[in-house]
Design an enzyme around this catalytic site. Structure first.
Site, PDB file in Angstrom:
ATOM      1  N   ARG A  14     -30.147  38.421   1.923  1.00 52.43           N
ATOM      2  CA  ARG A  14     -31.363  38.291   1.121  1.00 52.43           C
ATOM      3  C   ARG A  14     -31.875  39.675   0.748  1.00 52.43           C
ATOM      4  O   ARG A  14     -32.096  40.509   1.624  1.00 52.43           O
ATOM      5  CB  ARG A  14     -32.424  37.542   1.933  1.00 52.43           C
ATOM      6  CG  ARG A  14     -33.577  36.944   1.123  1.00 52.43           C
ATOM      7  CD  ARG A  14     -33.185  35.644   0.463  1.00 52.43           C
ATOM      8  NE  ARG A  14     -32.760  34.630   1.408  1.00 52.43           N
ATOM      9  CZ  ARG A  14     -33.564  33.710   1.938  1.00 52.43           C
ATOM     10  NH1 ARG A  14     -34.849  33.711   1.657  1.00 52.43           N
ATOM     11  NH2 ARG A  14     -33.077  32.772   2.740  1.00 52.43           N
ATOM     12  N   SER A 103     -33.743  31.190  -2.035  1.00 52.81           N
ATOM     13  CA  SER A 103     -34.607  30.136  -1.524  1.00 52.81           C
ATOM     14  C   SER A 103     -36.016  30.255  -2.094  1.00 52.81           C
ATOM     15  O   SER A 103     -36.213  30.171  -3.296  1.00 52.81           O
ATOM     16  CB  SER A 103     -34.604  30.160   0.006  1.00 52.81           C
ATOM     17  OG  SER A 103     -35.348  29.102   0.538  1.00 52.81           O
ATOM     18  N   HIS A 104     -37.009  30.503  -1.235  1.00 49.99           N
ATOM     19  CA  HIS A 104     -38.413  30.526  -1.651  1.00 49.99           C
ATOM     20  C   HIS A 104     -38.888  31.923  -2.035  1.00 49.99           C
ATOM     21  O   HIS A 104     -40.050  32.086  -2.414  1.00 49.99           O
ATOM     22  CB  HIS A 104     -39.290  30.020  -0.501  1.00 49.99           C
ATOM     23  CG  HIS A 104     -39.171  30.857   0.741  1.00 49.99           C
ATOM     24  ND1 HIS A 104     -38.139  30.698   1.642  1.00 49.99           N
ATOM     25  CD2 HIS A 104     -39.939  31.879   1.211  1.00 49.99           C
ATOM     26  CE1 HIS A 104     -38.294  31.573   2.622  1.00 49.99           C
ATOM     27  NE2 HIS A 104     -39.372  32.292   2.388  1.00 49.99           N
ATOM     28  N   LYS A 113     -26.142  32.111   1.202  1.00 52.42           N
ATOM     29  CA  LYS A 113     -26.034  31.318   2.426  1.00 52.42           C
ATOM     30  C   LYS A 113     -24.570  30.909   2.548  1.00 52.42           C
ATOM     31  O   LYS A 113     -24.049  30.208   1.680  1.00 52.42           O
ATOM     32  CB  LYS A 113     -26.943  30.090   2.363  1.00 52.42           C
ATOM     33  CG  LYS A 113     -28.423  30.435   2.313  1.00 52.42           C
ATOM     34  CD  LYS A 113     -29.287  29.181   2.272  1.00 52.42           C
ATOM     35  CE  LYS A 113     -30.761  29.543   2.259  1.00 52.42           C
ATOM     36  NZ  LYS A 113     -31.640  28.333   2.241  1.00 52.42           N
ATOM     37  N   ASP A 252     -38.733  23.604  -2.123  1.00 55.66           N
ATOM     38  CA  ASP A 252     -38.637  25.045  -2.312  1.00 55.66           C
ATOM     39  C   ASP A 252     -37.566  25.359  -3.348  1.00 55.66           C
ATOM     40  O   ASP A 252     -36.970  24.451  -3.951  1.00 55.66           O
ATOM     41  CB  ASP A 252     -38.403  25.761  -0.983  1.00 55.66           C
ATOM     42  CG  ASP A 252     -37.065  25.437  -0.339  1.00 55.66           C
ATOM     43  OD1 ASP A 252     -36.406  24.479  -0.784  1.00 55.66           O
ATOM     44  OD2 ASP A 252     -36.682  26.136   0.617  1.00 55.66           O
ATOM     45  N   ASP A 254     -34.457  26.435  -3.530  1.00 56.20           N
ATOM     46  CA  ASP A 254     -33.087  25.916  -3.451  1.00 56.20           C
ATOM     47  C   ASP A 254     -33.050  24.466  -2.977  1.00 56.20           C
ATOM     48  O   ASP A 254     -31.981  23.921  -2.727  1.00 56.20           O
ATOM     49  CB  ASP A 254     -32.216  26.798  -2.562  1.00 56.20           C
ATOM     50  CG  ASP A 254     -32.707  26.885  -1.123  1.00 56.20           C
ATOM     51  OD1 ASP A 254     -33.914  26.683  -0.885  1.00 56.20           O
ATOM     52  OD2 ASP A 254     -31.901  27.183  -0.223  1.00 56.20           O
ATOM     53  N   ASP A 256     -33.668  22.833  -0.314  1.00 55.53           N
ATOM     54  CA  ASP A 256     -33.207  22.353   0.986  1.00 55.53           C
ATOM     55  C   ASP A 256     -34.369  21.985   1.900  1.00 55.53           C
ATOM     56  O   ASP A 256     -34.169  21.434   2.978  1.00 55.53           O
ATOM     57  CB  ASP A 256     -32.282  23.366   1.665  1.00 55.53           C
ATOM     58  CG  ASP A 256     -32.961  24.693   1.987  1.00 55.53           C
ATOM     59  OD1 ASP A 256     -34.078  24.938   1.482  1.00 55.53           O
ATOM     60  OD2 ASP A 256     -32.377  25.487   2.739  1.00 55.53           O
ATOM     61  N   ARG A 257     -35.608  22.291   1.470  1.00 58.12           N
ATOM     62  CA  ARG A 257     -36.784  21.909   2.241  1.00 58.12           C
ATOM     63  C   ARG A 257     -37.707  21.050   1.390  1.00 58.12           C
ATOM     64  O   ARG A 257     -37.833  21.250   0.186  1.00 58.12           O
ATOM     65  CB  ARG A 257     -37.547  23.143   2.726  1.00 58.12           C
ATOM     66  CG  ARG A 257     -36.811  23.915   3.786  1.00 58.12           C
ATOM     67  CD  ARG A 257     -37.688  25.009   4.354  1.00 58.12           C
ATOM     68  NE  ARG A 257     -37.979  26.036   3.369  1.00 58.12           N
ATOM     69  CZ  ARG A 257     -38.976  26.913   3.475  1.00 58.12           C
ATOM     70  NH1 ARG A 257     -39.807  26.846   4.506  1.00 58.12           N
ATOM     71  NH2 ARG A 257     -39.154  27.837   2.563  1.00 58.12           N
ATOM     72  N   HIS A 339     -37.375  22.074   7.492  1.00 59.89           N
ATOM     73  CA  HIS A 339     -35.930  21.874   7.441  1.00 59.89           C
ATOM     74  C   HIS A 339     -35.605  20.633   8.262  1.00 59.89           C
ATOM     75  O   HIS A 339     -36.043  20.504   9.409  1.00 59.89           O
ATOM     76  CB  HIS A 339     -35.190  23.077   8.041  1.00 59.89           C
ATOM     77  CG  HIS A 339     -35.103  24.260   7.129  1.00 59.89           C
ATOM     78  ND1 HIS A 339     -34.225  24.310   6.074  1.00 59.89           N
ATOM     79  CD2 HIS A 339     -35.781  25.423   7.122  1.00 59.89           C
ATOM     80  CE1 HIS A 339     -34.361  25.471   5.448  1.00 59.89           C
ATOM     81  NE2 HIS A 339     -35.302  26.164   6.064  1.00 59.89           N
TER      82      HIS A 339
END
Length: 460
Positions: A14, A103-104, A113, A252, A254, A256-257, A339
């Protein structure tokens, strides 16, 4: 020259693009990823790659693919996708994978990832540090960019397969009609939600979806795709109230949450969602293990036990949760950060599947979400509060000494548990000079008092 130690974090890559890394660094990381797969004895012939909607993502993904192919492996490029779509591809095809997303994080960031075949995580202690060091060695030699290599490059769209897999896990056809506001934050949920919940094949599904910010835009023109920040939930909350919706969902960047607000626009804690989904999974798989992290409400293990399950506490972080999921064959796992992990999804996290479980639970009974949620909200939590601290270890020692009456646990930072059921946890950040505080208590007054006491110790 990129300093990869600045961007390779505990669980992923990141950093700012191009300030901290660029396509040349991505190519080196791709080649190193292929090398590490080979040395670990888990090498496959192909690596699957996906990317999000950020402007820098296609170029970084392509450069990473060049590095992989230079080491003789082929690349399956599935194009635009959410992180859980990449996990689906890795699991269903039994291939290692790499998802390009920050992501966020704000628009200037990007990241990777990575996972082994079967969506198994790669973290600092399970290959990521070696990938970093091998890639840094390549960059330090200042060699020309790697050639295309012998590996092939193919492209395939797996969005429909991913959607069909999720729909096969949760049946929404028999629920009562629900109006659902979904805030994609201009992130990847704008790509995946229509495929899972909104295509023409699902015309009979009793969901009236009100979309917010479904347009893919990595500049995030409306708000950052970070629902952990309450400011980024305001549009969703207002829309739920304005439309008289039953529930609001925020993803978020991507996807995933998944974060939840009830019909009043009030947030539903991720701990409550963890308990709710756990009950559903224990109904299907009685006696199973359910993983929760150290920061989730103590209501979660209580409710798991009450429904015949076995709660197991894990350290915070997806690589720890996933490892414990696999070790215990847990049916489900949840974190305070929203998550959610499923055995039916290769022990990986997917915000979409958690959202579907919530919709099935809400639509399978007549009460509003605010009433349903009260079954799973037993205590009052502070949420995570960050403090900048120069001497993290010293502050932890000071706080521990200030509460000799408390039971202590140093599994993940410092946890103090009190006789009245209150607890607090202080965890050092892996990447910043921060201590992260979480407090929970039976009453709002007790929570506020303990929160303020500990913050005073940390910040004075």
């Amino acid at each position: 020259m990129s300093d990869l130690s600045q961007i390779v974090k505990a669980y992923d890559v990141r950093g700012l693009v191009p300030g901290q890394w660029d396509e040349r660094a991505a190519a080196a990381l791709g080649a190193a990823f292929a090398e590490v797969l080979g040395t670990s004895g888990e090498r496959r012939d192909t690596v699957v790659i996906a990317h999000d909607m950020r402007d820098s993502s296609p170029g970084l993904a392509a450069a990473f693919a060049t590095g992989v192919r230079a080491e003789g492996l082929s690349v399956l490029d599935i194009g635009l996708g959410s992180t859980d779509l990449l996990y689906y591809a890795s699991g269903a095809l039994d291939l290692p994978g790499a998802m390009f997303t920050a992501s966020h994080n704000p628009a200037g960031y990007n990241g990777i990832k990575m996972c082994r075949a079967g969506a198994r995580p790669i973290g600092q202690d399970s290959g990521l540090a070696e990938i970093r060091d091998r890639a840094q060695a390549r960059l330090d030699k200042n060699e020309p960019d790697p050639p295309a290599g012998t590996g092939e490059l193919t492209r395939r769209d797996l969005l429909a397969d991913y959607a069909a897999h999720l729909r096969g896990l949760v049946d929404l056809s028999g629920i009562r009609p629900l109006k659902v506001v979904i805030d994609a934050g201009n992130g990847m949920a704008g790509h995946t939600v229509p495929a899972v919940l909104g295509d023409q094949a699902l015309a009979a599904l009793p969901l009236d979806i009100v979309p917010l910010y479904f347009e893919l835009d990595g500049t995030f023109p409306n708000h950052e795709a970070n629902p952990l920040d309450p400011a980024n939930l305001r549009d969703l909350q207002a829309a739920v109230r304005a439309h008289g919706a039953d529930v609001g969902l925020a993803f978020d960047g991507d996807a995933d949450r998944c974060f939840v607000v009830d019909e009043r626009g009030e947030p539903v804690s991720p701990s409550a969602i963890t308990a709710l989904v756990a009950v559903r999974e224990l109904t299907r798989h009685p006696g199973s293990v359910v993983i929760h992290n150290l920061i989730t409400s103590r209501a979660v293990p209580e409710i798991v036990r009450e429904h015949g399950g076995e709660p197991v506490c894990s350290r915070v972080g997806h690589s720890f949760i996933k490892a414990d999921m696999a070790r215990t064959n847990a049916v489900f796992g949840g974190e305070h950060s929203a998550h959610y992990y499923f055995r039916d999804f290769w022990f990986a996290d997917t915000g979409m599947l958690a959202a579907m479980h919530l919709l099935a639970a809400l639509g399978g009974q007549d009460r509003p979400l605010s009433e349903l949620g009260r079954e799973y909200e037993r205590y009052v939590a502070s949420g995570e509060i960050n403090s900048t601290v120069g001497d993290q270890a010293g502050k932890l020692t000071e706080v521990r000494a200030s509460y000799p009456e408390a039971e202590t646990d140093e599994t993940d930072g410092l946890t103090l548990r009190f006789a009245d059921g209150s607890w607090c946890n202080l965890r050092p950040s892996n990447t910043e000079p921060l201590l992260r505080l979480n407090v929970e208590a039976p009453t709002a007054e007790r929570m506020a008092a303990l929160r303020d006491e500990v913050l005073d110790l940390v910040r004075r």
